[in-house]
Design a protein around this motif. Structure first.
Motif, mmCIF file in Angstrom:
data_model
loop_
_atom_site.group_PDB
_atom_site.id
_atom_site.type_symbol
_atom_site.label_atom_id
_atom_site.label_comp_id
_atom_site.label_asym_id
_atom_site.label_seq_id
_atom_site.Cartn_x
_atom_site.Cartn_y
_atom_site.Cartn_z
ATOM 1 N N PRO A 90 0.837 -1.198 0.000
ATOM 2 C CA PRO A 90 0.000 0.000 0.000
ATOM 3 C C PRO A 90 0.878 1.257 0.000
ATOM 4 C CG PRO A 90 -0.732 -1.589 1.655
ATOM 5 C CD PRO A 90 0.581 -2.089 1.141
ATOM 6 N N GLN A 91 0.412 2.302 -0.636
ATOM 7 C CA GLN A 91 1.128 3.582 -0.750
ATOM 8 C C GLN A 91 2.373 3.398 -1.627
ATOM 9 O OE1 GLN A 91 1.643 4.456 3.435
ATOM 10 N NE2 GLN A 91 -0.310 5.514 3.541
ATOM 11 N N LEU A 92 3.560 3.359 -1.056
ATOM 12 C CA LEU A 92 4.783 3.163 -1.832
ATOM 13 C C LEU A 92 5.032 1.675 -2.041
ATOM 14 C CD1 LEU A 92 7.159 5.672 0.007
ATOM 15 C CD2 LEU A 92 5.805 6.087 -2.040
ATOM 16 N N ASP A 93 5.645 1.318 -3.184
ATOM 17 C CA ASP A 93 6.030 -0.075 -3.382
ATOM 18 C C ASP A 93 7.493 -0.253 -2.987
ATOM 19 O OD1 ASP A 93 7.433 1.095 -5.429
ATOM 20 O OD2 ASP A 93 6.261 0.217 -7.038
ATOM 21 N N ALA A 94 7.993 -1.485 -3.106
ATOM 22 C CA ALA A 94 9.368 -1.778 -2.684
ATOM 23 C C ALA A 94 10.381 -0.962 -3.479
ATOM 24 C CB ALA A 94 9.649 -3.273 -2.842
ATOM 25 N N LEU A 95 10.104 -0.738 -4.756
ATOM 26 C CA LEU A 95 11.015 0.049 -5.594
ATOM 27 C C LEU A 95 11.171 1.464 -5.043
ATOM 28 C CD1 LEU A 95 12.708 0.065 -8.204
ATOM 29 C CD2 LEU A 95 10.656 0.801 -9.428
ATOM 30 N N ALA A 96 10.070 2.076 -4.654
ATOM 31 C CA ALA A 96 10.132 3.436 -4.109
ATOM 32 C C ALA A 96 10.858 3.469 -2.762
ATOM 33 C CB ALA A 96 8.718 4.001 -3.956
ATOM 34 N N ILE A 97 10.674 2.436 -1.940
ATOM 35 C CA ILE A 97 11.377 2.366 -0.659
ATOM 36 C C ILE A 97 12.880 2.277 -0.881
ATOM 37 C CG2 ILE A 97 11.782 0.932 1.391
ATOM 38 C CD1 ILE A 97 8.842 0.192 1.346
ATOM 39 N N MET A 98 13.295 1.452 -1.846
ATOM 40 C CA MET A 98 14.724 1.321 -2.131
ATOM 41 C C MET A 98 15.305 2.637 -2.642
ATOM 42 S SD MET A 98 15.222 -2.516 -3.714
ATOM 43 C CE MET A 98 14.126 -2.245 -5.084
ATOM 44 N N GLU A 99 14.560 3.319 -3.491
ATOM 45 C CA GLU A 99 15.030 4.599 -4.010
ATOM 46 C C GLU A 99 15.124 5.637 -2.893
ATOM 47 O OE1 GLU A 99 12.338 5.440 -7.179
ATOM 48 O OE2 GLU A 99 13.472 4.274 -8.641
ATOM 49 N N TRP A 100 14.179 5.593 -1.952
ATOM 50 C CA TRP A 100 14.251 6.510 -0.810
ATOM 51 C C TRP A 100 15.529 6.256 -0.013
ATOM 52 C CZ3 TRP A 100 14.981 6.673 4.313
ATOM 53 C CH2 TRP A 100 14.631 7.842 4.994
ATOM 54 N N CYS A 101 15.847 4.996 0.219
ATOM 55 C CA CYS A 101 17.051 4.654 0.979
ATOM 56 C C CYS A 101 18.320 5.086 0.238
ATOM 57 C CB CYS A 101 17.095 3.146 1.256
ATOM 58 S SG CYS A 101 15.860 2.592 2.452
ATOM 59 N N GLN A 102 18.313 4.970 -1.077
ATOM 60 C CA GLN A 102 19.467 5.408 -1.859
ATOM 61 C C GLN A 102 19.648 6.919 -1.740
ATOM 62 O OE1 GLN A 102 18.669 4.078 -5.847
ATOM 63 N NE2 GLN A 102 19.503 2.053 -5.496
ATOM 64 N N TYR A 103 18.547 7.642 -1.848
ATOM 65 C CA TYR A 103 18.624 9.103 -1.867
ATOM 66 C C TYR A 103 18.912 9.674 -0.481
ATOM 67 C CZ TYR A 103 17.467 13.921 -3.047
ATOM 68 O OH TYR A 103 17.527 15.274 -3.239
ATOM 69 N N HIS A 104 18.480 8.964 0.571
ATOM 70 C CA HIS A 104 18.663 9.452 1.944
ATOM 71 C C HIS A 104 19.687 8.602 2.700
ATOM 72 C CE1 HIS A 104 14.672 11.003 0.794
ATOM 73 N NE2 HIS A 104 14.951 12.014 1.585
ATOM 74 N N GLU A 105 20.698 8.146 1.982
ATOM 75 C CA GLU A 105 21.669 7.246 2.618
ATOM 76 C C GLU A 105 22.415 7.921 3.771
ATOM 77 O OE1 GLU A 105 24.475 5.980 -0.239
ATOM 78 O OE2 GLU A 105 25.029 7.979 -0.904
ATOM 79 N N LYS A 106 22.444 9.261 3.807
ATOM 80 C CA LYS A 106 23.163 9.949 4.890
ATOM 81 C C LYS A 106 22.501 9.719 6.246
ATOM 82 C CE LYS A 106 25.350 13.643 2.214
ATOM 83 N NZ LYS A 106 25.484 15.109 2.020
ATOM 84 N N VAL A 107 21.192 9.448 6.262
ATOM 85 C CA VAL A 107 20.515 9.217 7.542
ATOM 86 C C VAL A 107 20.583 7.748 7.949
ATOM 87 C CG1 VAL A 107 18.932 11.118 7.087
ATOM 88 C CG2 VAL A 107 18.216 8.797 6.557
ATOM 89 N N LEU A 108 21.170 6.922 7.096
ATOM 90 C CA LEU A 108 21.275 5.493 7.385
ATOM 91 C C LEU A 108 22.709 5.128 7.703
ATOM 92 C CD1 LEU A 108 19.013 4.134 4.482
ATOM 93 C CD2 LEU A 108 18.349 4.530 6.866
ATOM 94 N N GLU A 109 22.949 4.672 8.915
ATOM 95 C CA GLU A 109 24.295 4.213 9.267
ATOM 96 C C GLU A 109 24.649 2.975 8.452
ATOM 97 O OE1 GLU A 109 24.435 3.541 13.425
ATOM 98 O OE2 GLU A 109 23.795 5.572 13.965
ATOM 99 N N THR A 110 23.656 2.128 8.247
ATOM 100 C CA THR A 110 23.825 0.910 7.459
ATOM 101 C C THR A 110 22.809 0.911 6.334
ATOM 102 O OG1 THR A 110 24.536 -0.337 9.403
ATOM 103 C CG2 THR A 110 23.795 -1.606 7.493
ATOM 104 N N LYS A 111 23.268 0.911 5.116
ATOM 105 C CA LYS A 111 22.348 0.818 3.990
ATOM 106 C C LYS A 111 21.903 -0.635 3.860
ATOM 107 C CE LYS A 111 21.941 1.593 -0.965
ATOM 108 N NZ LYS A 111 22.649 1.937 -2.202
ATOM 109 N N PRO A 112 20.618 -0.918 4.047
ATOM 110 C CA PRO A 112 20.184 -2.318 4.065
ATOM 111 C C PRO A 112 20.196 -2.983 2.692
ATOM 112 C CG PRO A 112 18.281 -0.869 4.182
ATOM 113 C CD PRO A 112 19.489 0.014 4.240
#
Length: 266
Positions: free
Chosen positions: A61-83
């Motif tokens: 629902p809402q965002l799909d897995a592709l959009a979640i992955m793209e969010w993580c790529q674009y906001h990698e600075k807030v992630l200590e570990t990129k999953p």
């Protein structure tokens, strides 16, 4: 490998799937967190828990897995570990699988599967992560991909159909070379057909179907912004070329505006 240090988020908390798998993975020593099958819950947990592995369904629902992955790529600075993302689906879809694997998914599994196979894939991914440190894509590329993906979803085009991926691939190519839009059948469609190893006619049919669904399901205000009319008007369905060119023009303007805003802030 020390499994106690491996943190896993499963984007499903149902008893017969998410919780069942979590119990067995915990018995192997993994740290496992389950969340409802909801993109917002999954994203919040990724930010708060900083997992090593995310197991989630391709379509949410809402965002799909592709959009979640793209969010993580674009906001990698807030992630200590990129999953690493292990994406599941209830059925085989070669186009969806290709897009996910091309855009940072580490593994694609068709449900159901035994937990032993899931465990094997997690071990394999973590060993690969230790050996390899891939060069992250440029921030500019990630921003463009997010803009294109989010716009197509807002226009009501389902992420699991072929036309969604055909349009996404073509629009990303048009960002790099706007001349592709000058001739659909000789330049734009063949560029996409080469990526998917299929015919120009298949690409054209897939995009036509995506346009039909967009007119039936899309956001009326966004349709009005992009095309000057919505699905309730009497104009009928736009031709593929009109639809694609209008989207491409708007996306390019949106991206240019976002870049100017960033430059102003900096």
């Amino acid at each position: 490998m020390d499994t106690k240090r491996i943190k896993i988020v499963i984007g499903d908390n149902t008893a017969d799937y998410g919780e069942s798998y979590a119990v067995q993975l915990r018995q192997e020593g993994f740290s496992v967190i389950t969340q409802p099958r909801n993109s917002r819950s999954i994203l919040d947990t990724i930010i708060q828990e900083q997992p090593d592995i995310v197991v989630t369904d391709a379509l949410l629902p809402q965002l799909d897995a592709l959009a979640i992955m793209e969010w993580c790529q674009y906001h990698e600075k807030v992630l200590e570990t990129k999953p690493l993302f292990l994406i599941t689906a209830r059925y085989e879809n070669d186009y969806l699988k290709e897009q996910l694997l091309h855009n940072d998914a580490s593994c694609f599994l068709c449900r159901p599967f035994p937990v032993s196979y899931l465990s094997y894939q997690i071990y394999r991914l973590m060993e690969t992560k230790v050996r390899e440190k891939p060069t992250p894509p440029k921030k500019e590329t990630m921003q463009i991909e997010m803009i294109v993906t989010n716009t197509l979803q807002q226009l009501g085009i389902p992420a699991h159909i072929k036309g969604f991926h055909f349009l996404r691939t073509g629009l990303l190519a048009a960002f790099k070379n706007q001349d592709l839009l000058q001739n659909m059948r000789k330049r734009f469609y063949p560029t996409i057909a080469d990526v998917y190893s299929t015919s120009v006619d298949t690409i054209e049919r897939g995009i036509r179907n995506a346009i039909r669904l967009s007119l039936e399901r899309g956001n009326p205000e966004l349709m009005l912004e992009f095309f000057g009319y919505d699905s309730d008007s009497c104009r009928g369905r736009p031709a593929n070329a009109e639809f694609i060119s209008s989207i491409a023009d708007k996306l390019i303007l949106r991206y240019a505006k976002s870049q100017r805003q960033l430059q102003y802030v900096s």
